[in-house]
Design an enzyme around this catalytic site. Structure first.
Site, short mmCIF file in Angstrom:
data_model
loop_
_atom_site.label_atom_id
_atom_site.label_comp_id
_atom_site.label_asym_id
_atom_site.label_seq_id
_atom_site.Cartn_x
_atom_site.Cartn_y
_atom_site.Cartn_z
N LYS A 39 0.83 -1.21 0.00
CA LYS A 39 0.00 0.00 0.00
C LYS A 39 0.85 1.25 0.00
CE LYS A 39 -4.58 -1.31 1.36
NZ LYS A 39 -5.82 -0.86 1.98
N LYS A 59 -5.37 -11.90 -7.69
CA LYS A 59 -6.69 -11.97 -7.09
C LYS A 59 -7.59 -10.86 -7.65
CE LYS A 59 -8.39 -10.94 -2.83
NZ LYS A 59 -8.49 -10.81 -1.38
N LYS A 76 -10.64 -4.64 -6.23
CA LYS A 76 -11.14 -3.35 -6.67
C LYS A 76 -9.99 -2.40 -7.02
CE LYS A 76 -12.36 -2.88 -1.81
NZ LYS A 76 -13.45 -3.06 -0.87
#
Ligand code: LTN
Length: 334
Positions: free
Chosen positions: A117, A197, A200
């Site tokens: 992140k 995976k 979003k």
């Protein structure tokens, strides 16, 4: 007697940082529904985690409410499960701070999600992003959770480490949770990069399907789904055919058919027939969910009642743990 009859406790949460995906439905929520009878379940909308990445306030507000509507539309009965928003239960922030003080800089630095992140949000590497696992540990430990359905085992590992460290100093305050890997766990992959995976945060919007997406959009995404260039375009599952295997898995969750049955059904038909068939199956699976969620979204008063009730039940359980923690660490009780 009472102790023996106690149902095991489950806690899980999803961030309202985007709309719910087909991956979160098939990989998580569908399993949550199946656990509702056997366990005492807390399913949380973790808005406090969502603000570790900058959000547009109006979108965050709408998505949190819509996520509740979607939880219910997916079959999570608000009478059987405690459905609530994290920020409605102050104990999450309160225990989060305490646990920050029992979580080591070094162990947070090693978390892969922080590394991911912070590389994706290089202009906003804030302290919340770094201490995220301590807040997540608070979420889990407040409810004396036995099992946590997650696909990120690492987050439950650090939660266990924090809980054991705390218990070693103060006695048995927290139940040590185990990760719960569902027996029929479907790990749904991106339609355009099936080695990743479904998420979003996928850069290619065609890779991710949303529960609330229109049938036309869904069909378009499936028609464009990545397969492979094997001659014959045979539909069968194998590690070299990630795209086709993923589509078969999605079809299997929608129809209840086994991989063998699916292989037989599409024998000799090729990808040109297979891909839209999967799209259709997904459209029909999601249609009643989307329609019910849309209906619920028009009834704000009902959703708010659920949230008030959920927050009250969650706070009751959470405050018991928090009081114990405050007492153990030496805060003055009044
Ligand atoms: N980190 C999770 C969301 C999350 C969670 C939790 C999951 C926050 N708190 C507690 C399970 C238990 C995510 O981003 N997927």
């Amino acid at each position: 007697m009472e102790e023996a009859a106690r149902k095991k406790i489950i806690f899980s949460g999803i961030q309202p940082s985007g709309d719910l995906t087909l991956g979160s439905y098939m990989g998580a929520i569908k399993n949550w529904v199946a656990l509702s009878d056997e366990y005492e379940c807390y399913y949380c909308i973790v808005d406090m985690h969502a603000i570790t990445v900058r959000q547009v306030p109006a979108d965050l507000r709408r998505r949190a409410l819509s996520q509740l509507a979607q939880y219910i539309a997916c079959g999570l009965d608000p009478k059987k499960n405690t459905l609530f928003i994290q920020s409605h239960v102050p104990a999450h922030a309160q225990l989060g701070w305490v646990l920050d003080c029992y979580t080591m800089f070094g162990e947070l630095s090693r978390m892969t999600q922080f590394k991911d992140k912070s590389s994706k949000n290089a202009d906003n590497i804030n302290a919340g992003l770094f201490t995220y696992p301590a807040l997540m540990a608070a979420d889990i430990l407040l409810y004396q959770t036995d099992l946590v359905p997650v696909d990120q085992k690492q987050h439950v590992e650090i939660c266990r480490d924090i809980a054991m460290r705390f218990n070693n100093i103060y006695g048995d305050v927290f139940t040590i949770p185990d990760p719960y890997i569902p027996p029929t766990g479907a790990r749904i992959m991106s339609l355009t990069s099936p080695e990743n995976k479904m998420s979003k945060s996928d850069k290619d919007p065609g890779g991710c399907i949303y529960i609330m997406q229109s049938p036309d959009d869904i069909m378009r995404c499936f028609k464009r789904a990545v397969t492979d260039s094997e001659t014959g375009h045979c539909v069968y599952a194998c590690p070299e055919k990630l795209g086709v295997t993923n589509l078969m898995q999605i079809y299997s969750v929608c129809t209840g058919k086994t991989m063998d049955e699916i292989e037989a059904e599409f024998d000799g038909m090729g990808y040109g027939a297979f891909k839209p068939a999967v799209g259709e199956a997904v459209v029909e699976t999601l249609r009643p969910i989307r329609e019910e969620a849309e209906r619920l979204m028009k009834d704000k008063a009902y959703l708010e009642d659920i949230l008030r009730d959920g927050a009250e039940r969650a706070a009751y359980a959470a405050n018991r743990t928090l009081r114990k923690v405050y007492k153990k660490i030496g805060f003055v009780q009044i």
